[in-house]
Write an enzyme that holds these catalytic residues in place. Structure first.
Site, mmCIF file in Angstrom:
data_model
loop_
_atom_site.group_PDB
_atom_site.id
_atom_site.type_symbol
_atom_site.label_atom_id
_atom_site.label_comp_id
_atom_site.label_asym_id
_atom_site.label_seq_id
_atom_site.Cartn_x
_atom_site.Cartn_y
_atom_site.Cartn_z
ATOM 1 N N ASN A 149 -1.429 -17.604 22.733
ATOM 2 C CA ASN A 149 -2.152 -16.345 22.998
ATOM 3 C C ASN A 149 -3.542 -16.613 23.573
ATOM 4 O O ASN A 149 -4.144 -15.745 24.206
ATOM 5 C CB ASN A 149 -2.254 -15.503 21.721
ATOM 6 C CG ASN A 149 -0.885 -14.994 21.287
ATOM 7 O OD1 ASN A 149 0.024 -14.898 22.113
ATOM 8 N ND2 ASN A 149 -0.731 -14.690 20.011
ATOM 9 N N CYS A 182 0.671 -7.619 11.753
ATOM 10 C CA CYS A 182 1.042 -7.798 13.165
ATOM 11 C C CYS A 182 0.326 -9.010 13.772
ATOM 12 O O CYS A 182 0.161 -9.095 14.984
ATOM 13 C CB CYS A 182 0.719 -6.548 13.974
ATOM 14 S SG CYS A 182 1.851 -5.198 13.651
ATOM 15 N N SER A 233 -1.391 -3.553 10.353
ATOM 16 C CA SER A 233 -1.134 -4.497 9.257
ATOM 17 C C SER A 233 0.092 -5.361 9.553
ATOM 18 O O SER A 233 1.098 -4.858 10.060
ATOM 19 C CB SER A 233 -0.871 -3.715 7.967
ATOM 20 O OG SER A 233 -1.924 -2.831 7.737
ATOM 21 N N LYS A 250 -9.672 -2.141 1.761
ATOM 22 C CA LYS A 250 -9.290 -0.986 2.577
ATOM 23 C C LYS A 250 -10.077 0.267 2.177
ATOM 24 O O LYS A 250 -10.489 1.059 3.024
ATOM 25 C CB LYS A 250 -7.796 -0.719 2.435
ATOM 26 C CG LYS A 250 -6.933 -1.898 2.798
ATOM 27 C CD LYS A 250 -7.098 -2.263 4.234
ATOM 28 C CE LYS A 250 -6.293 -3.474 4.612
ATOM 29 N NZ LYS A 250 -6.513 -3.853 6.015
ATOM 30 N N ARG A 262 1.608 -12.203 -0.729
ATOM 31 C CA ARG A 262 0.270 -12.450 -0.173
ATOM 32 C C ARG A 262 -0.380 -13.698 -0.737
ATOM 33 O O ARG A 262 -0.051 -14.153 -1.833
ATOM 34 C CB ARG A 262 -0.639 -11.258 -0.517
ATOM 35 C CG ARG A 262 -0.195 -9.930 0.056
ATOM 36 C CD ARG A 262 -0.574 -9.826 1.498
ATOM 37 N NE ARG A 262 -0.137 -8.595 2.127
ATOM 38 C CZ ARG A 262 -0.832 -7.963 3.057
ATOM 39 N NH1 ARG A 262 -1.990 -8.405 3.454
ATOM 40 N NH2 ARG A 262 -0.356 -6.883 3.635
ATOM 41 N N ASP A 269 -9.578 -9.379 9.312
ATOM 42 C CA ASP A 269 -9.033 -8.052 8.986
ATOM 43 C C ASP A 269 -9.998 -6.893 9.236
ATOM 44 O O ASP A 269 -9.561 -5.820 9.618
ATOM 45 C CB ASP A 269 -8.588 -8.038 7.513
ATOM 46 C CG ASP A 269 -7.688 -6.863 7.170
ATOM 47 O OD1 ASP A 269 -6.811 -6.545 7.979
ATOM 48 O OD2 ASP A 269 -7.857 -6.263 6.095
ATOM 49 N N HIS A 289 -10.550 -1.915 11.744
ATOM 50 C CA HIS A 289 -9.498 -2.807 11.239
ATOM 51 C C HIS A 289 -9.278 -3.914 12.276
ATOM 52 O O HIS A 289 -8.309 -3.889 13.022
ATOM 53 C CB HIS A 289 -8.226 -1.960 11.042
ATOM 54 C CG HIS A 289 -7.144 -2.614 10.259
ATOM 55 N ND1 HIS A 289 -5.835 -2.204 10.337
ATOM 56 C CD2 HIS A 289 -7.160 -3.627 9.361
ATOM 57 C CE1 HIS A 289 -5.096 -2.944 9.530
ATOM 58 N NE2 HIS A 289 -5.876 -3.815 8.934
ATOM 59 N N ARG A 324 0.845 -1.188 0.000
ATOM 60 C CA ARG A 324 0.000 0.000 0.000
ATOM 61 C C ARG A 324 0.883 1.242 0.000
ATOM 62 O O ARG A 324 1.959 1.249 0.597
ATOM 63 C CB ARG A 324 -0.897 0.015 1.240
ATOM 64 C CG ARG A 324 -2.061 -0.955 1.158
ATOM 65 C CD ARG A 324 -2.975 -0.852 2.359
ATOM 66 N NE ARG A 324 -2.325 -1.267 3.575
ATOM 67 C CZ ARG A 324 -1.747 -0.471 4.456
ATOM 68 N NH1 ARG A 324 -1.751 0.837 4.300
ATOM 69 N NH2 ARG A 324 -1.179 -0.964 5.537
ATOM 70 N N TYR A 340 -1.239 -3.511 -6.978
ATOM 71 C CA TYR A 340 -1.087 -4.215 -5.698
ATOM 72 C C TYR A 340 -2.425 -4.269 -4.951
ATOM 73 O O TYR A 340 -3.115 -3.236 -4.830
ATOM 74 C CB TYR A 340 -0.003 -3.549 -4.817
ATOM 75 C CG TYR A 340 -0.069 -4.106 -3.415
ATOM 76 C CD1 TYR A 340 0.385 -5.400 -3.149
ATOM 77 C CD2 TYR A 340 -0.675 -3.400 -2.386
ATOM 78 C CE1 TYR A 340 0.250 -5.952 -1.885
ATOM 79 C CE2 TYR A 340 -0.814 -3.938 -1.113
ATOM 80 C CZ TYR A 340 -0.346 -5.221 -0.881
ATOM 81 O OH TYR A 340 -0.487 -5.781 0.369
HETATM 82 C C1 OXD Z 1 -3.221 -4.478 5.347
HETATM 83 C C2 OXD Z 1 -3.909 -5.650 4.771
HETATM 84 O O1 OXD Z 1 -2.300 -3.924 4.718
HETATM 85 O O2 OXD Z 1 -4.800 -6.190 5.444
HETATM 86 O O3 OXD Z 1 -3.616 -4.081 6.457
HETATM 87 O O4 OXD Z 1 -3.582 -6.043 3.647
HETATM 88 MN MN MN Z 2 -5.312 -5.122 7.223
#
Ligand code: OXD
Ligand code: MN
Length: 602
Positions: A514, A267, A265, A223, A387, A294, A243, A86, A214
């Site tokens: 977790n 993480c 993103s 997004k 991805r 997401d 998000h 992005r 992309y």
């Molecule tokens: C991001 C995605 O960049 O979910 O947050 O692709």
């Molecule tokens: Mn995302």
């Protein structure tokens, strides 16, 4: 332009408009007059049409078909080398008044941006086909679904949208004559980095993306719509677009409790959303169910609880690091009908590979740029932001509630980021308002999901910094206002799986473990567990996090939960500076929460 050429009846239906909706047709005419495609094709969502398009894309090299035996229905795609993430510096919110976009968004006046884009789109589809993709975010026909139409000159985009959203004639039927749809125009144009723009016109329900291929820049339902435009709509209509992943945890009594969690993103949202309970939990009967990885759309239900739906229909996940151990469910989801982007092509068996998939990189392979690749030379084969685009239906732990148009009730909201120090493994806010403060000051080290430096700590409020379609100060106020409307408010927490020791090694095992932290979070949410007060909020008491079956020294747990007042005082100074940007749009409540934190640390 050839939209009605009649060669045979099939060709005719592909080219004829699939709707009589005047608002749709006149907007498409306008966009086509500007971009001048040679052909236009309406995507009806039929397998027959999609198969034809896949074959065409394979013919031009846009897609590459992978082993039918090992990866049935799967394809490989490579983006241009300068177009792999992005582009936040080229993402704009174009509302009439600059102060409505706020200090965290790039802004340009709509008329100015439209004029600029017009030049870039002029004739950009000459020699190409314009695909018309009618899509729904959410279950078609459900009260929470929102519809969009994306026009694109990329078959890759069509194929991804088909996985990530619900596409086809039924969307147009559900839309009927209404003009209430999000208009999205995408053209690859020349893939010119200098003229790449991802623009949002929230007041016009419009998105325009040019010169990129992309995913995050061009799959306009994700997004651009489901976060930037939807956050704006949510504020006006009294709901929230966030998000966030949505995870259901089933306890041995068979009760399923849901959390929504916002991490920046790359993480670990997908990993948490698909977690596998540790063995001792699985034996007791715990199960984890993925509703989304997401994006969450959140509304107050008639019962006063906060309800979440996942508006997407697939996963656009980061490939590197995904493996049998870290996320077997994500890996399983990618074993059929998946598009891989910018990964290694394993020529030995026509499959794919990426760093962290296993320890045996293929010997005969092409890297993400399509060049012969020799792993022993030490270069990376897959792009760090490579991805997979995988259908949700292929995920072994997909919740049945994924298909429920009402969504799921959320008991806890969890914020989190990557912080080597400062943030403890978990803490709970004292109230909704304090929770909003905690979310507003979230900070995390940057990742490869966006272009730019990686590993730099930046504030990323609610993980929405790149995705909020309006002024961040107004967005915080909206969170506070929503708190007033939710009768049974979810409790709000913060987690940090990424704390390191002095050598820089992670001290918490993460992944499935977790769940141990989530168990405490859910117990707190239902008033079933105790906690200790601290300057920053409530912390688990020693022994509150179940460590059974885990080789973790009690001192390590102490360290994980340690709140270092000196670090936090520095944090307060930094937050003060950050908040300064928002001027009088900073809600008073948040300024007060900051002062409370500061006092608590004295
Ligand atoms: C991001 C995605 O960049 O979910 O947050 O692709
Ligand atoms: Mn995302």
């Amino acid at each position: 332009m050839d939209i009605l050429r009649i060669d045979d009846s099939r060709e005719e239906t592909e080219k004829m408009p699939l709707t009589k909706n005047k608002a749709v047709l006149s907007w498409i005419d306008e966009m086509a007059a500007m971009t001048r495609p040679d052909r236009m094709e309406w995507i009806d969502g039929s397998e027959e049409q999609l198969e034809k398009l896949r074959a065409a894309a394979c013919g031009t090299g846009e897609l590459y078909r992978l082993s039918e035996e090992k990866l049935p229905g799967c394809y490989l795609h490579r983006t241009a080398v300068n177009d792999v993430a992005r582009v936040e510096h080229r993402t704009f919110i174009c509302c009439r008044r600059q102060e409505d976009a706020g200090p965290t968004n790039n802004w340009m006046a709509p008329q100015e941006m439209y004029a600029k884009l017009k030049k870039l789109y002029a004739g950009s589809m000459e020699g190409r086909t314009m695909y018309v993709i009618p899509y729904s975010m959410g279950i078609v026909g459900s009260p929470f679904a929102k519809y969009g139409i994306e026009l694109t000159d990329s078959i890759y985009v069509v194929m991804n949208m088909v996985i990530m959203t619900r596409v086809g004639t039924e969307v147009l039927d559900a839309l009927g004559d209404s003009g209430d749809f999000v208009r999205g125009l995408h053209s690859k144009a020349q893939l010119d980095e200098e003229n790449r723009y991802i623009c949002h016109f929230p007041e016009d329900n419009t998105i325009m993306s040019v010169n990129s291929g992309y995913g995050g820049n061009v799959l306009l339902g994700k997004k651009c719509f489901a976060l930037r435009i939807a956050s704006f709509l949510g504020r006006n209509e009294g709901w929230m677009a966030e998000h966030m992943l949505i995870l259901g945890v089933e306890n041995p009594k068979g009760e399923v409790r849901y959390i929504a969690a916002a991490f920046p993103s790359a993480c670990g949202k997908t990993n948490l959303a698909m977690l596998i309970p540790p063995e001792i939990y699985a034996k007791k009967g715990y199960k984890a169910w993925c509703v989304g990885d997401d994006i969450a759309w959140l509304r107050v239900g008639p019962d006063g609880r906060l309800w979440a739906v996942n508006p997407e229909n697939g996963f656009f996940g980061v490939a590197p690091g995904t493996n049998e151990k870290s996320n077997p469910n994500a890996l399983a989801s990618t074993r059929r009908n998946t598009i891989f982007t910018n990964v290694v092509h394993n020529l030995e068996d026509n499959t794919v590979w990426w760093e962290g998939l296993n320890k045996t990189p293929p010997e005969h392979a092409l890297d993400w740029k399509g060049q012969p690749w020799d792993a022993s030379l030490g270069t990376k084969g897959a792009h760090p932001n490579s991805r997979f685009t995988a259908p949700a239906s292929g995920c072994p732990c997909l919740s049945h509630e994924f298909y429920n148009p009402q969504g799921v009730p959320i008991s806890a909201i969890v914020f989190g980021g990557r912080r080597a120090k400062t943030a403890p493994l978990v803490y709970q806010s004292r109230s909704w308002r304090h929770g909003v403060f905690v979310g507003s000051v979230m900070a995390s080290e940057t990742t490869a999901a966006a272009s730019g430096a990686v590993g730099v700590v930046r504030r990323d409020p609610m993980a929405m910094l790149p995705f909020c379609g309006y002024h961040m100060g107004d967005y915080w106020q909206h969170w506070l206002d929503m708190g007033e409307k939710i009768g049974q408010k979810p409790k709000i927490f913060n987690v940090n799986w990424f704390r390191t020791d002095d050598k820089g090694d992670f001290i918490w095992p993460g992944f499935g473990d977790n769940l141990r932290v989530i168990e405490w979070i859910l117990a707190r949410a239902f008033d079933e567990a105790d906690a200790a007060g601290s300057p920053i909020g409530f912390l688990p008491k020693p022994g509150d996090i179940n460590l059974e079956g885990l080789d973790l020294a009690p001192e390590t747990m102490e360290e994980l939960l340690r709140v270092d007042p000196a670090l936090w005082r520095a944090e307060v100074d930094n937050i003060r500076e950050f908040y300064g940007k928002f001027g009088d749009k900073l809600p008073r409540e948040l300024a007060e929460e900051l002062e409370t934190l500061s006092k608590n640390l004295q």
